[in-house]
Write a protein that holds these residues in place. Sequence first.
Motif, PDB file in Angstrom:
ATOM      1  N   GLN A  59       0.849  -1.174   0.000  1.00 49.62           N
ATOM      2  CA  GLN A  59       0.000   0.000   0.000  1.00 49.62           C
ATOM      3  C   GLN A  59       0.895   1.237   0.000  1.00 49.62           C
ATOM      4  N   ARG A  60       0.427   2.291  -0.633  1.00 53.92           N
ATOM      5  CA  ARG A  60       1.222   3.508  -0.798  1.00 53.92           C
ATOM      6  C   ARG A  60       1.730   4.049   0.531  1.00 53.92           C
ATOM      7  N   ARG A  61       0.914   3.959   1.583  1.00 53.52           N
ATOM      8  CA  ARG A  61       1.316   4.530   2.874  1.00 53.52           C
ATOM      9  C   ARG A  61       2.535   3.838   3.471  1.00 53.52           C
ATOM     10  N   TYR A  62       2.873   2.642   2.975  1.00 53.11           N
ATOM     11  CA  TYR A  62       4.019   1.904   3.505  1.00 53.11           C
ATOM     12  C   TYR A  62       5.257   1.998   2.611  1.00 53.11           C
ATOM     13  N   LEU A  63       5.227   2.878   1.644  1.00 52.30           N
ATOM     14  CA  LEU A  63       6.366   2.983   0.731  1.00 52.30           C
ATOM     15  C   LEU A  63       7.530   3.773   1.326  1.00 52.30           C
ATOM     16  N   SER A  64       7.266   4.602   2.329  1.00 51.56           N
ATOM     17  CA  SER A  64       8.360   5.331   2.965  1.00 51.56           C
ATOM     18  C   SER A  64       8.968   4.461   4.053  1.00 51.56           C
ATOM     19  N   SER A  66       9.625   5.266   6.998  1.00 52.10           N
ATOM     20  CA  SER A  66       9.134   5.580   8.343  1.00 52.10           C
ATOM     21  C   SER A  66       7.871   4.805   8.718  1.00 52.10           C
ATOM     22  N   ALA A  67       7.101   4.346   7.739  1.00 51.08           N
ATOM     23  CA  ALA A  67       5.859   3.632   8.034  1.00 51.08           C
ATOM     24  C   ALA A  67       5.991   2.165   7.619  1.00 51.08           C
ATOM     25  N   ARG A  68       5.647   1.282   8.514  1.00 45.78           N
ATOM     26  CA  ARG A  68       5.720  -0.155   8.226  1.00 45.78           C
ATOM     27  C   ARG A  68       4.391  -0.807   8.594  1.00 45.78           C
TER      28      ARG A  68
END
Length: 185
Positions: A59-64, A66-68
Amino acid sequence: MLLPDDLDLKTGMLFVRNKPHLGWQVKTRNEREIPLIDEQRDVLKITVGDRLTGPVFLQRRYLSASARPELNGQTEKQLEDLLQRRVAREETDLGKTINRSRWMKLSRAICRDCGALKTDRIRTEFIKLTRQIDLPQLTAPKSLRHLFATCLQDGNVDPLIRSELMGHSTSATNGASYGLGMTAT
């Protein structure tokens, strides 16, 4: 698709597999190996980055960095075991066996919690992309599957190899002949 079993970037192979213990079925139900061209392998290397386990597409929100996802780094076996534990806990709480619908809901929750991209989201992103490249008539990722089949045929790829790559059954169905099943159609 889950890392590491469904994608081997060293050899350039994609493995299309059923995962019945997670509630995942391949469209044709036929498992297969798909060789990747260098450009596909390069894109997938960027997509996967340094991850060794989990979904290939997040999911896009987990591409950085800092977010897992909650279930970050889980193997297929660990996800299966977790689903079994969640099913057992639910059945204990209810005092009865859960139905298929509830089992699938728990399975989808596992997918969400490990950060897997929803198939509906893939279609939405596909539609956005086709608008941007001025091909708005292409509204389904499945059209890429059909394009792939057509390119194989136009490239004079042996029908049995086309059938294998597409995951088609080789039985004569839908009026098709010569043991090529849907590939002949």
